[in-house]
Design a protein around this motif. Structure first.
Motif, short mmCIF file in Angstrom:
data_model
loop_
_atom_site.label_atom_id
_atom_site.label_comp_id
_atom_site.label_asym_id
_atom_site.label_seq_id
_atom_site.Cartn_x
_atom_site.Cartn_y
_atom_site.Cartn_z
N ALA A 55 0.87 -1.35 -0.03
CA ALA A 55 -0.13 -0.07 -0.20
C ALA A 55 1.05 1.20 0.10
N MET A 56 1.94 1.14 0.63
CA MET A 56 2.93 2.06 0.68
C MET A 56 3.92 2.68 -0.86
N GLY A 57 3.63 1.39 -1.60
CA GLY A 57 4.30 1.41 -2.86
C GLY A 57 5.66 0.79 -2.88
N LEU A 58 6.09 0.19 -1.86
CA LEU A 58 7.48 0.01 -1.69
C LEU A 58 7.70 -1.15 -2.18
N ALA A 59 6.69 -2.09 -2.39
CA ALA A 59 7.03 -3.50 -3.08
C ALA A 59 6.81 -3.38 -4.50
N THR A 60 6.59 -2.24 -5.29
CA THR A 60 6.60 -2.19 -6.51
C THR A 60 7.19 -0.97 -6.88
N CYS A 61 8.27 -0.45 -6.17
CA CYS A 61 8.68 0.88 -6.46
C CYS A 61 9.54 0.79 -7.56
N PHE A 62 10.42 -0.33 -7.75
CA PHE A 62 11.42 -0.34 -8.55
C PHE A 62 10.87 -0.57 -10.00
N PHE A 63 9.57 -0.87 -10.18
CA PHE A 63 9.09 -1.03 -11.64
C PHE A 63 8.98 0.42 -12.36
N PRO A 64 9.07 0.59 -13.65
CA PRO A 64 8.68 1.81 -14.45
C PRO A 64 7.35 2.37 -14.21
N LYS A 65 7.14 3.56 -14.23
CA LYS A 65 6.11 4.36 -13.98
C LYS A 65 5.11 4.09 -15.01
N ARG A 66 5.61 3.77 -16.42
CA ARG A 66 4.65 3.61 -17.62
C ARG A 66 3.74 2.23 -17.28
N TYR A 67 4.47 1.26 -16.22
CA TYR A 67 3.49 0.25 -15.74
C TYR A 67 2.98 0.20 -14.72
N GLY A 68 3.04 1.32 -14.09
CA GLY A 68 2.22 1.46 -12.76
C GLY A 68 3.15 1.40 -11.61
N GLY A 69 4.57 1.18 -11.62
CA GLY A 69 5.47 1.17 -10.69
C GLY A 69 5.73 2.68 -10.24
N GLY A 70 6.87 2.58 -9.13
CA GLY A 70 6.97 3.93 -8.85
C GLY A 70 8.16 4.63 -9.31
N GLY A 71 8.98 3.84 -10.32
CA GLY A 71 10.15 4.38 -10.87
C GLY A 71 11.18 4.83 -10.05
N ALA A 72 11.31 4.05 -9.03
CA ALA A 72 12.37 4.46 -7.84
C ALA A 72 13.79 4.19 -8.39
N SER A 73 14.84 4.82 -8.14
CA SER A 73 16.17 4.61 -8.71
C SER A 73 16.78 3.57 -7.82
N ASN A 74 17.99 3.13 -8.19
CA ASN A 74 18.84 2.16 -7.65
C ASN A 74 19.09 2.70 -6.20
N VAL A 75 19.48 3.98 -6.45
CA VAL A 75 19.86 4.51 -5.16
C VAL A 75 18.79 4.71 -4.15
N ASP A 76 17.64 5.19 -4.63
CA ASP A 76 16.54 5.01 -3.63
C ASP A 76 16.35 3.73 -3.00
N MET A 77 16.58 2.76 -3.72
CA MET A 77 16.36 1.19 -3.21
C MET A 77 17.43 1.13 -2.08
#
Length: 446
Positions: A55-77
């Motif tokens: 629900a916080m978006g952390l479980a899918t944050c690494f996926f690209p935004k165009r597919y519904g992910g958070g678009g997080a960078s590797n540094v964010d990870m």
């Protein structure tokens, strides 16, 4: 000089938000789960926490935004993973493996496959989506790129063209998340399979997606000493039929495997840093309050002070190597195979020693379960062994890159691009028995 280690305001907020969640929500749940004797029960006990993370978006944050992910960078990870792993290293592994299961589609899949599979993962109404990364086998996986078709990956995928399906037979050992919350399978399992039984590991492997509920698969949970809040299983495939459109990277399964473990390398590394940091924070607090029967806290003793200084230095060094590797991955879309491998093996090996040094500071009380130090030790043991084991695969990957004529020692300091090629695989693979090798050596010297 453009080097800058300062986090942005957004990243600092992310750090402390995740730290609060880890300490207030993850810690009590992980402590209860880790104490459960049944490995599957321990995993399932973490499901409510996973739903909150989703629900916080952390479980899918690494996926690209165009597919519904958070678009997080590797540094964010790096920031997210360190904070979670400072409390519990098993639970963040569930999140990492969701990425391992579907990130390869962004590099090797079609647009339609990305939209279907990643889109499903990022729009799960029940917020409990699991992806499995199914690679390791009972006989070992380190020689996946062996030129002999009878070596390496032996989960066979026979193409039944008449029915438009692949038929899978074989076993996998150690895949994470793959059994799902109810042992009926993860929502999606990405399997590395052998699609050509006449070719070696460089040409005979492919990747295929297996949906939850596919008939013919059995799951048996592995009871581990560490990372008990995530699930590992043995999978047996008996005439498992999968639609042929689920296949991708045909003949390039070896590259999928290498690149995926390159992407996860810095994440596994910062996880090791997180565990070491958790142990260090405990040991530092202990040293400032515990007297050991003396007249003042033990931090005032030279031996303890010196050891704490060494521990702190190693943690800082490990963290910044992780950030460097993550920055390189962000710049070149996870094409940093040697750097990722060096990052993984350095942090995993060094941080294991750091945790043991922290236990030495705490002393015999570190063995008492009520203090929690022994859990850091059990988790630290895992890091050199999992995520493409340091001895079996990670060192070989770095070796293969360094042996390439185009590689220079300045490559990563200059942050220059360097793509991974099939010619870099196979280093250290024995293609003949030691007896045969000695015979050939004798014949060459006559």
């Amino acid at each position: 000089m453009s080097v800058d280690f300062e986090l942005t305001a957004r990243q600092r907020k992310l750090k402390y938000d995740v730290r609060e969640f880890a300490r207030e929500v993850l810690r009590p749940a992980a402590e209860r789960a880790d104490a459960l004797r049944d490995a599957q029960e321990a995993f399932v006990a973490m499901k409510p926490v996973f739903e909150q993370v989703y629900a916080m978006g952390l479980a899918t944050c690494f996926f690209p935004k165009r597919y519904g992910g958070g678009g997080a960078s590797n540094v964010d990870m790096m920031i997210i993973t360190e904070e979670l792993c400072a409390v519990d290293a098993g639970f963040p592994t569930i999140i990492l493996v969701n990425g391992l299961a579907l990130m390869p589609l962004t590099w090797f899949g079609t647009e339609q496959q990305c939209e279907k599979w990643i889109g499903t993962a990022t729009n799960c109404a029940t917020m409990d989506y699991l992806g499995g990364w199914v690679v390791s086998e009972r006989g070992g996986t380190a020689n996946f790129d062996h030129p002999d078709p009878s070596a390496g990956i032996q989960l066979i995928a026979h193409h039944d063209r008449a029915n438009g399906e692949y038929v899978l037979n074989g076993e996998k050992h150690w895949p994470c998340n793959a059994g799902g919350w109810d042992l009926r399978g993860a929502d999606t399992n990405l399997c590395i399979v052998r699609t050509d039984r006449t070719k070696g590991g460089r040409d005979g492997l492919s990747a295929i997606l297996v949906e939850r509920g596919t008939a013919g698969i059995e799951y048996e949970v592995i009871d581990k000493i560490g990372l008990r809040t995530c699930q590992n299983v043995t999978m047996v495939f008996r005439d498992v039929r999968v639609p042929e459109e689920n296949l991708f990277a045909e003949g390039d399964g070896d590259i999928v495997l290498n690149r995926n473990f390159t992407w996860s390398g810095p994440i596994a590394s910062i996880a090791a840093v997180g565990v070491a940091r958790g142990a260090y924070e405990f040991a530092l607090k202990w040293a400032k309050t515990y007297t050991g029967g003396g007249s003042s806290p033990i931090i005032n003793h030279q031996a303890v002070g010196n050891l704490l200084a060494e521990v702190a230095a190693k943690i800082e060094a490990g963290r910044y190597l992780c950030w460097k590797a993550a920055h390189y991955m962000d710049k070149y879309d996870s094409e940093g195979h040697a750097l990722g491998a060096m990052n993984k093996m350095f942090c995993a090996d060094v941080m294991q020693n750091v945790v043991f040094d922290c236990m030495r500071i705490v002393g015999v009380n570190a063995l008492d379960r009520k203090f929690g130090m022994e859990k850091y030790y059990r988790e630290a043991v895992v890091f050199p062994l999992y995520d493409a084991g340091n001895l079996g695969m990670q060192r070989r990957k770095a070796w293969g890159v360094m042996a390439d004529p185009g590689f220079t020692p300045d490559l990563f300091a200059d942050c220059a691009p360097f793509a991974f090629k099939k010619s870099m695989e196979g280093y250290g693979v024995l293609t003949e028995s030691p007896h045969e090798a000695r015979g050939h050596q004798r014949s060459r010297t006559r």
